[in-house]
Every structure is written in structure tokens, then in C-alpha cells.
Design an enzyme around this catalytic site. Structure first.
Site, PDB file in Angstrom:
ATOM      1  N   HIS A   1       0.855  -1.188   0.000  1.00 17.15           N
ATOM      2  CA  HIS A   1       0.000   0.000   0.000  1.00 17.15           C
ATOM      3  C   HIS A   1       0.883   1.228   0.000  1.00 17.15           C
ATOM      4  O   HIS A   1       1.934   1.225   0.646  1.00 17.15           O
ATOM      5  CB  HIS A   1      -0.908  -0.006   1.244  1.00 17.15           C
ATOM      6  CG  HIS A   1      -2.056   0.924   1.120  1.00 17.15           C
ATOM      7  ND1 HIS A   1      -1.956   2.257   1.439  1.00 17.15           N
ATOM      8  CD2 HIS A   1      -3.319   0.727   0.662  1.00 17.15           C
ATOM      9  CE1 HIS A   1      -3.121   2.837   1.192  1.00 17.15           C
ATOM     10  NE2 HIS A   1      -3.966   1.926   0.719  1.00 17.15           N
TER      11      HIS A   1
ATOM     12  N   ASP B   1      -7.901  -5.442  -0.012  1.00 19.46           N
ATOM     13  CA  ASP B   1      -8.391  -6.297  -1.092  1.00 19.46           C
ATOM     14  C   ASP B   1      -7.963  -7.749  -0.972  1.00 19.46           C
ATOM     15  O   ASP B   1      -8.423  -8.590  -1.740  1.00 19.46           O
ATOM     16  CB  ASP B   1      -7.920  -5.753  -2.445  1.00 19.46           C
ATOM     17  CG  ASP B   1      -8.696  -4.516  -2.823  1.00 19.46           C
ATOM     18  OD1 ASP B   1      -9.880  -4.440  -2.458  1.00 19.46           O
ATOM     19  OD2 ASP B   1      -8.126  -3.624  -3.462  1.00 19.46           O
TER      20      ASP B   1
END
Ligand code: ACO
Length: 425
Positions: free
Chosen positions: A303, A360
């Protein structure tokens, strides 16, 4: 610490104000930099650029904190609902019981789309990606609601816009799915809550399992807002030209679709399927991912901001175990995901780069258990993120000093070419 930063450029020294956010984040305010020095900043991928001030979402990626309007995501996920947290980000406060009821009813009142939109959905090939159907139909709505396409919306029109878009995005998403299955559209049922109605509109069955609807509601809560990510920045960028709200939201849908952003949830599932079908062990797959020539990534890992853990992933992992247990589903892909996570989290490559599972990594497994097909995963993300996009757009257009977003560049191309006739090139 001084409230000014000093910048020395050759002979010249200028002072730049330091801006401190309410959570103590510090920024150097360069608003006057170009005017005073002729210089601009260069920051590929906006790794160090604060594009705006915002009071909607705070996240601290170093320690894994996420808050909506000051409320921790853990508390919101446990105690709130998707529609209540949507109200919270959009209006800036938790609603009273009466306000929440009115908000829910208003959203539910937008239970259909104009005939032209239905025809347009039906005109798509059945195998069209539902994100294509969603994006194009969100912008097409602007052709039917001229009053909401004004350059500046009144407060009442903004109230309508949030309710209408939340109601109609759900309808378009469900219709897109039904069309892809070659089935008739299912009309919304106002007596059902938002998530139950969406599942009903997809499946045609009004008896929606409460646990399934609750799990979907939590997933949507976790996606509501995430400060200046790629799709939200796109919404701000497009909205800053005073493009209408439908076009603005459609731009967010487009940006979200990419596999490095919201499209990752579909990519994770496809990756897990591939590992299962190929019979590759985790080690072999991870070796491929680590190989710089392979172009492959461990989808659902890493991320831009979270460098410790993604708090949403923690909540999702727990929710995932719970949903699968409640529904009695045994999913071999969950075992693969857990195995991959375990091995990756001990691997020097991932540890040294601070790569952890993101939101996700597990969401797709829950969607699958809930009966939502893989190519609808990113649509689910869009449904969850819509209130965040709307809140960020509202905040931007209402902020004093509002300006069109227009970054600078440093030109690196040819400087003096002479035009040659086409025959002599
Ligand atoms: N698998 C393998 N290596 C990775 C991964 C990954 N998932 N993510 C980052 N890396 C490596 C990069 O190759 C790079 O290595 P290097 O320093 O040796 O060159 C290093 O880690 C840093 O990666 P960047 O791409 O520079 O990090 P950035 O902040 O630009 O990208 C991103 C973040 C896009 C999320 C990236 O981690 C990624 O592609 N992850 C997979 C896709 C994904 O899951 N996206 C969803 C993000 S969450 C969301 O949008 C909802």
C-alpha cells in the site's frame, strides 16, 4: 520547532509557512513558491504532496490507524451501518435517529433509473465488464437530470445528489449484473435495507440471509473513504473543473477500476485461482513475484500509505472467517490466501519493503462466499466508496479559495525542431 521552513536557492533564502494538521501532521506550504522563486516542485506519483486539507478521513500508515471524522474504523465497523457512516462522512456528524431514517428513506426513494438508462444497459454485450457498464451509465445519468448538472449546486441539490447517486448506483450495479446473466431486471424493494435490497436485486430472492447482508454492510463501511487515493483524487480533479456530479463520479469509477487500485480485489481472486489451478506452491509463486523480470505482483499486498498493516484488512480477515463459518462454506482459496500471507510475512523481500495484506486481499473471498461473482468485486468497491467521493467533492467545492486542479510539469522534450515536409521524412 519554528513555524517556518527556510529554503535556500543560490543567493536567495525564502521562508515557507509550516502547516500542522489536527493529528500533528506537518506540511510545508509552497503556495507562493513559484511566484517568489520561479521554481516548482517535482514529485512523481505525489509521494510527498498534500493536494488539499481535509477533515473527512485521517490515516496514519506507519501505525495502521484509520478514522472517519475522528471515529476509529474499528468502532465504526462494529457499531455503525453503511448508510450511517455515509451520512457521517458526507455531513460531518453522526445523524440523529430521525435524520438517519430520513436519509435512508431518501436513498431508497431512488429505486429505479430512467428508461433510457435501462435500454443502454441492455445494449451492452453480456460479457461486458460491469465496471464499464457502471462508469458509462453514471455519466449518462447527467443527460436525464439537468437540474443536478448546474455549475454550483445548492445545499438542497447536494442533499439530493448524495441520496440519488447512492440509490441509483445500486440500481445500475444490480441491473448490470442481471443483464450479464441474461436475466430480467429485478425491481428494488423499499422494505429491505440497502445491502439486502442489492442482494435481492441481484438474485431475485427477497429472503436474504441476515448474516450475508451484515457482512456486505461491513465491507462497504470499510471502503467508505480513504483520503486522497487515486480514485478520490480523480474525483477532486474532475470535479474541480466544475464538471457535473455524474461525470465527476464516473471519473472516480474509472480510476478505481485499475488493478493497482480497486481492481485489485478481482485480481487477487484471479491470482488465487491461478495458484490453485496451476498446482504451484506458495514458494514458487512468491519467487516469481520477487523476480524483477516477471512483472507479476502479489496482488492484495502493499500500500502506498500503510507500511505496518492495513486496519481494514484485519477487520476483513476476521469477518471472512465468520462469514465462511456461518454459511458453512469451505473455500480452498481462503487456505491458499492464508498460506501465502503466512509465508510472505516471513519473507525478507516483503518484510524489508513493508508489504502487508491490504483491504483487497481477503475481501474477494467474502464476496465469493456471499455469491457475488468475481467481475462484480470492483463494482462493490465503487458502491462502498461513493459516499467518500461525494464527501470529498462537497468539501472541495465548499472550501474557501477553491481552484481548478492543474499541476505543473517540467518539460524534457526536444527544444528546436524544424518542420519537414512529409515526403522528405
Ligand atoms: N508484490 C511484489 N512486490 C511489490 C508489491 C507486490 N504487491 N508491491 C510493491 N512491491 C515492491 C515493488 O516492486 C518495489 O520494489 P523495489 O523497491 O525493489 O523496486 C517496492 O515494493 C515498492 O513498491 P512501489 O510500487 O514503489 O510502491 P507504491 O507505493 O508505488 O505502490 C501499490 C503501492 C500500487 C499498492 C503496490 O504495492 C501494488 O502494486 N500492490 C499490488 C496491487 C494492490 O493490491 N493494489 C491495491 C492497493 S489498496 C487499494 O487501492 C484499495
Amino acid at each position: 520547532m519554528s513555524d517556518k521552513a527556510k529554503l535556500v536557492l543560490g543567493e536567495k533564502t525564502i521562508e515557507l509557512p509550516i502547516f500542522t494538521g489536527t493529528e500533528g501532521e506537518k506540511a510545508i506550504d509552497i503556495t507562493k513558491l513559484r511566484a517568489e522563486t520561479g521554481f516548482v516542485t517535482l514529485d512523481s506519483g505525489y509521494m510527498n504532496t498534500g493536494a488539499c486539507t481535509s477533515s473527512i478521513t485521517f490515516l496514519d500508515g506507519e501505525v495502521g490507524i484509520l478514522k472517519y471524522r475522528g471515529y476509529s474504523i474499528e468502532e465504526i465497523a462494529e457499531k455503525s451501518s453503511f448508510l450511517e457512516s455515509s451520512y457521517l462522512v458526507f455531513y460531518g456528524k453522526l445523524p440523529t435517529a430521525q435524520e438517519l431514517k430520513a436519509f435512508e428513506e431518501r436513498i431508497a426513494s431512488f429505486d429505479d433509473v430512467p428508461e433510457g438508462i435501462k435500454q443502454q444497459i441492455k445494449a451492452f454485450p453480456k460479457n461486458a465488464h460491469p465496471m464499464a457498464v457502471l462508469s458509462s451509465n453514471m455519466v449518462s445519468l447527467s443527460a436525464f437530470y439537468e437540474e443536478l448538472c448546474a455549475q454550483d449546486l445548492t445545499p438542497a441539490q447536494k442533499d439530493t445528489a448524495i441520496a440519488q447517486l447512492m440509490g441509483q448506483l445500486k440500481v445500475v450495479a444490480a441491473y448490470a449484473y442481471r443483464h450479464s446473466q441474461g436475466k430480467e431486471f429485478v425491481k428494488s424493494d423499499k422494505s429491505l435495507d440497502y445491502c439486502s435490497d442489492f442482494i435481492h436485486m441481484m438474485t431475485g430472492d427477497k429472503n436474504v440471509n441476515k448474516e450475508v447482508a451484515k457482512a456486505l454492510d461491513i465491507l462497504l463501511i470499510l471502503h467508505v473513504d480513504h483520503e486522497q487515493n487515486c480514485s478520490t483524487s480523480s474525483v477532486r480533479m474532475v470535479g474541480s473543473s466544475k464538471a457535473n456530479i455524474f461525470a465527476t463520479i464516473s471519473a472516480g469509477v474509472d480510476a478505481l477500476w485499475g488493478p493497482l487500485h480497486g481492481g485489485a480485489n478481482q485480481a487477487v481472486l484471479e491470482m488465487l485461482e491461478e495458484i490453485k489451478n496451476s498446482g504451484k506452491g506458495y514458494e514458487a509463486f512468491l519467487a516469481e513475484v520477487k523476480d524483477k523480470n516477471s512483472n507479476s505482483r502479489l496482488m492484495g499486498f502493499g500500500h502506498r500509505v500503510y507500511k505496518n498493516f492495513d486496519p481494514r484488512a484485519k477487520i476483513i480477515k476476521v469477518a471472512c472467517d465468520k462469514v465462511l463459518a456461518t454459511l458453512g462454506v469451505k473455500d480452498p482459496l481462503l487456505d491458499i490466501a492464508k498460506g501465502l500471507e503466512e509465508v510472505a510475512l516471513k519473507d525478507e523481500y516483503f518484510v524489508s519493503r513493508k508489504l502487508y495484506p491490504n483491504v483487497d486481499f481477503y475481501s474477494g473471498i467474502i464476496y465469493r462466499a456471499l455469491g457475488i461473482p468475481t467481475n462484480m468485486f470492483t463494482v462493490m468497491f465503487a458502491m462502498g466508496r461513493l459516499p467518500g467521493w461525494m464527501a470529498q467533492w462537497k468539501e472541495m467545492v465548499e472550501q474557501p479559495g477553491f481552484k481548478i486542479c492543474r499541476p505543473r510539469q517540467i518539460y524534457t522534450g526536444d527544444t528546436k525542431n524544424t518542420y519537414k515536409d512529409i515526403k522528405s521524412r
